[in-house]
Enzyme design. Structure first.
Site, PDB file in Angstrom:
ATOM      1  N   CYS A 148       3.476   8.570   0.749  1.00 44.22           N
ATOM      2  CA  CYS A 148       4.066   7.703   1.771  1.00 44.22           C
ATOM      3  C   CYS A 148       4.316   6.343   1.120  1.00 44.22           C
ATOM      4  CB  CYS A 148       3.066   7.603   2.926  1.00 44.22           C
ATOM      5  SG  CYS A 148       3.558   6.517   4.249  1.00 44.22           S
ATOM      6  N   ASN A 206      -3.780   5.861  15.736  1.00 40.57           N
ATOM      7  CA  ASN A 206      -4.901   5.438  14.885  1.00 40.57           C
ATOM      8  C   ASN A 206      -5.251   4.011  15.276  1.00 40.57           C
ATOM      9  OD1 ASN A 206      -4.913   7.845  13.307  1.00 40.57           O
ATOM     10  ND2 ASN A 206      -3.062   7.090  12.298  1.00 40.57           N
ATOM     11  N   CYS A 224       6.256  -4.004  16.056  1.00 40.84           N
ATOM     12  CA  CYS A 224       5.756  -3.024  17.026  1.00 40.84           C
ATOM     13  C   CYS A 224       4.325  -3.419  17.386  1.00 40.84           C
ATOM     14  CB  CYS A 224       5.785  -1.617  16.438  1.00 40.84           C
ATOM     15  SG  CYS A 224       7.438  -1.103  15.929  1.00 40.84           S
ATOM     16  N   CYS A 227      -1.338   6.481   9.702  1.00 36.07           N
ATOM     17  CA  CYS A 227      -0.074   5.847  10.094  1.00 36.07           C
ATOM     18  C   CYS A 227      -0.347   4.544  10.806  1.00 36.07           C
ATOM     19  CB  CYS A 227       0.649   6.707  11.121  1.00 36.07           C
ATOM     20  SG  CYS A 227       1.380   8.142  10.431  1.00 36.07           S
ATOM     21  N   GLY A 244       6.639  -1.586   6.297  1.00 37.40           N
ATOM     22  CA  GLY A 244       8.015  -2.065   6.356  1.00 37.40           C
ATOM     23  C   GLY A 244       8.962  -1.159   7.109  1.00 37.40           C
ATOM     24  N   GLU A 245      10.156  -1.691   7.336  1.00 32.40           N
ATOM     25  CA  GLU A 245      11.203  -0.939   8.023  1.00 32.40           C
ATOM     26  C   GLU A 245      12.286  -0.601   6.986  1.00 32.40           C
ATOM     27  OE1 GLU A 245      12.083   0.697  10.754  1.00 32.40           O
ATOM     28  OE2 GLU A 245      14.060   0.863   9.848  1.00 32.40           O
ATOM     29  N   GLU A 293       0.825  -1.202   0.000  1.00 31.87           N
ATOM     30  CA  GLU A 293       0.000   0.000   0.000  1.00 31.87           C
ATOM     31  C   GLU A 293       0.863   1.257   0.000  1.00 31.87           C
ATOM     32  OE1 GLU A 293      -3.590  -1.945   2.646  1.00 31.87           O
ATOM     33  OE2 GLU A 293      -2.667  -0.092   3.344  1.00 31.87           O
ATOM     34  N   CYS A 319       6.364  -6.568   7.699  1.00 36.16           N
ATOM     35  CA  CYS A 319       7.447  -5.966   8.479  1.00 36.16           C
ATOM     36  C   CYS A 319       7.879  -6.946   9.559  1.00 36.16           C
ATOM     37  CB  CYS A 319       6.960  -4.672   9.131  1.00 36.16           C
ATOM     38  SG  CYS A 319       8.273  -3.746   9.959  1.00 36.16           S
ATOM     39  N   CYS A 341       1.188  -1.555  15.729  1.00 40.31           N
ATOM     40  CA  CYS A 341       1.149  -1.284  14.285  1.00 40.31           C
ATOM     41  C   CYS A 341       0.481  -2.416  13.508  1.00 40.31           C
ATOM     42  CB  CYS A 341       2.575  -1.076  13.775  1.00 40.31           C
ATOM     43  SG  CYS A 341       2.668  -0.816  11.994  1.00 40.31           S
TER      44      CYS A 341
HETATM   45  N1  SAH Z   1       9.128   1.253  10.184  1.00 37.70           N
HETATM   46  C1  SAH Z   1       9.258   2.665  10.097  1.00 37.70           C
HETATM   47  C2  SAH Z   1       8.279   3.327   9.151  1.00 37.70           C
HETATM   48  C3  SAH Z   1       6.841   2.885   9.167  1.00 37.70           C
HETATM   49  S1  SAH Z   1       5.815   3.368  10.525  1.00 37.70           S
HETATM   50  C4  SAH Z   1       9.169   3.283  11.474  1.00 37.70           C
HETATM   51  O1  SAH Z   1       8.877   2.588  12.432  1.00 37.70           O
HETATM   52  O2  SAH Z   1       9.460   4.467  11.603  1.00 37.70           O
HETATM   53  C5  SAH Z   1       5.584   5.076  10.379  1.00 37.70           C
HETATM   54  C6  SAH Z   1       5.179   5.743  11.694  1.00 37.70           C
HETATM   55  O3  SAH Z   1       3.843   5.372  12.070  1.00 37.70           O
HETATM   56  C7  SAH Z   1       6.067   5.348  12.875  1.00 37.70           C
HETATM   57  O4  SAH Z   1       6.464   6.494  13.579  1.00 37.70           O
HETATM   58  C8  SAH Z   1       5.161   4.489  13.739  1.00 37.70           C
HETATM   59  O5  SAH Z   1       5.543   4.584  15.087  1.00 37.70           O
HETATM   60  C9  SAH Z   1       3.797   5.090  13.447  1.00 37.70           C
HETATM   61  N2  SAH Z   1       2.660   4.197  13.702  1.00 37.70           N
HETATM   62  C10 SAH Z   1       2.620   2.854  13.599  1.00 37.70           C
HETATM   63  N3  SAH Z   1       1.377   2.398  13.885  1.00 37.70           N
HETATM   64  C11 SAH Z   1       0.619   3.482  14.168  1.00 37.70           C
HETATM   65  C12 SAH Z   1      -0.764   3.659  14.498  1.00 37.70           C
HETATM   66  N4  SAH Z   1      -1.603   2.630  14.567  1.00 37.70           N
HETATM   67  N5  SAH Z   1      -1.195   4.920  14.716  1.00 37.70           N
HETATM   68  C13 SAH Z   1      -0.356   5.973  14.578  1.00 37.70           C
HETATM   69  N6  SAH Z   1       0.931   5.860  14.241  1.00 37.70           N
HETATM   70  C14 SAH Z   1       1.428   4.629  14.041  1.00 37.70           C
END
Ligand code: SAH
Length: 346
Positions: free
Chosen positions: A111, A296, A122, A338, A165-166, A98, A118, A125
């Protein structure tokens, strides 16, 4: 070895100028043709050989079977606000990724995803729930930009590597994709308009610093102590909070631009006054900005704090010296906020 043209099936989008030169060299042609092809694709954004009028007709017909796009667009969904659009692309092997387009004032940000799924896991996420499937190639990363740009027919002004992804676990392809976006003879997007976000892969942050990469760096901090961060970001067991902070501080001391700390605000988890003050202490002497992202919601395990709580948390930062922004994700009605990026099998 000279390749017959029918053996070339690597899509053109994603190839750098050297690869394009080599392509023509292998055909017994001048490498200059490779630079012409690069110009058509990346600067003029043309994906049709027949329109490349400065290539001889015979050469054009030899090339016409080479594919351009590594991705196929399957869906685009507009959010009610019409400011956010989610795009789903299919890879050659059928897996999906996506990308999200966000319009705000005269800024058009895309984005991009760097992996299918990933591995970082986390807890909050959605992408983590997919597990890790594979790294995207440079072409698969860049094609998200190309296809979206041609659909909207407007200039994309900013790119953030914050999709699925990271990025730092697909370091080379991410950097090479950023290099193609930034190439002055191609897309020519300014380095400051490209941001790479990492969950904190310390050796890669160190490498990024050492290589003096010109792109902006964002680090997802999300907690203020090692224990608290380990609970929501298990990656902290591998790269401790202190190691991460030292590595980012070193980056900030060497980089031209401020580093961005992202802080996902989770109700009752990391949104207290105590945490806000700890954050101020931690970041106070770093050349940074702080981006607060109200959570979110995805599966009910974590909640977004109330507006009141968000405001209260923000107020604590009113006198700090570093800039603090809040990211109000606009696409949550289409799960394009996000951390909401997940591809279900249905
Ligand atoms: N893997 C990378 C990039 C993808 S996540 C990273 O971790 O930075 C992009 C951002 O979205 C990160 O700052 C993450 O902490 C945040 N994020 C992940 N899940 C989220 C959610 N459910 N609501 C809001 N932000 C979220």
């Amino acid at each position: 070895m000279k390749l017959g043209i029918n053996k070339i099936n690597t899509p053109l989008i994603g190839q750098d100028v050297e690869k394009m030169e080599l392509l023509f060299e292998n055909l017994g042609e001048s490498t200059f043709r490779g630079r012409q092809l690069f110009d058509w694709i990346y600067r003029r954004k043309i994906d049709d050989i027949s329109m490349m009028t400065n290539l001889p007709t015979e050469l054009r017909s030899k090339l016409k079977s080479i594919p351009f796009h590594p991705l196929k667009l399957v869906i685009n969904k507009y959010s009610k606000s019409n400011e956010t659009t989610k795009f789903i692309f299919m890879l050659k092997d059928g897996q999906k990724i996506e990308s999200v387009l966000m319009k705000e004032d005269n800024r058009i940000t895309i984005c991009l995803s760097t992996q299918v799924g990933c591995a970082v896991d986390c807890d909050f996420c959605a992408t983590a729930k997919m597990g890790f499937k594979k790294n995207l190639s440079v072409g698969e990363i860049i094609d998200q930009f190309f296809q979206i740009q041609s659909i909207i027919n407007q200039r994309i002004t900013n790119v953030v590597f914050m999709g699925m992804g990271e990025p730092f676990l697909n370091y080379d392809n991410t950097i090479n994709a950023a290099n193609l976006l930034h190439h002055p003879k191609g897309i020519n997007l300014g380095a400051k308009r490209i941001t790479i976000s990492t969950a904190g892969v310390v050796p890669k942050i160190n490498r990024y610093t050492k290589e003096r990469q010109p792109y902006r760096l964002a680090v997802s901090l999300n907690a203020t102590t090692d224990d608290d961060r380990t609970k929501i970001m298990p990656l902290t067991k591998i790269y401790s909070f202190i190691e991460l902070m030292n590595s980012v501080r070193n980056y900030a001391n060497n980089a031209r631009e401020r580093v961005t700390f992202e802080y996902v605000l989770l109700n009752g988890v990391n949104d207290s006054e105590k945490e806000a003050k700890e954050l101020i202490n931690l970041l106070g002497n770093i050349n940074c900005k702080l981006n607060i992202i109200p959570y979110n919601e995805i599966d009910g395990k974590f909640q977004r704090p109330s507006e009141q709580k968000i405001e209260k948390f923000l107020k604590i930062f009113s006198k700090v010296k570093f800039p603090v922004t809040i990211r109000r994700s606009k696409g949550t009605d289409i799960n394009a906020g996000c951390g909401q990026l997940i591809i279900n099998s249905n």
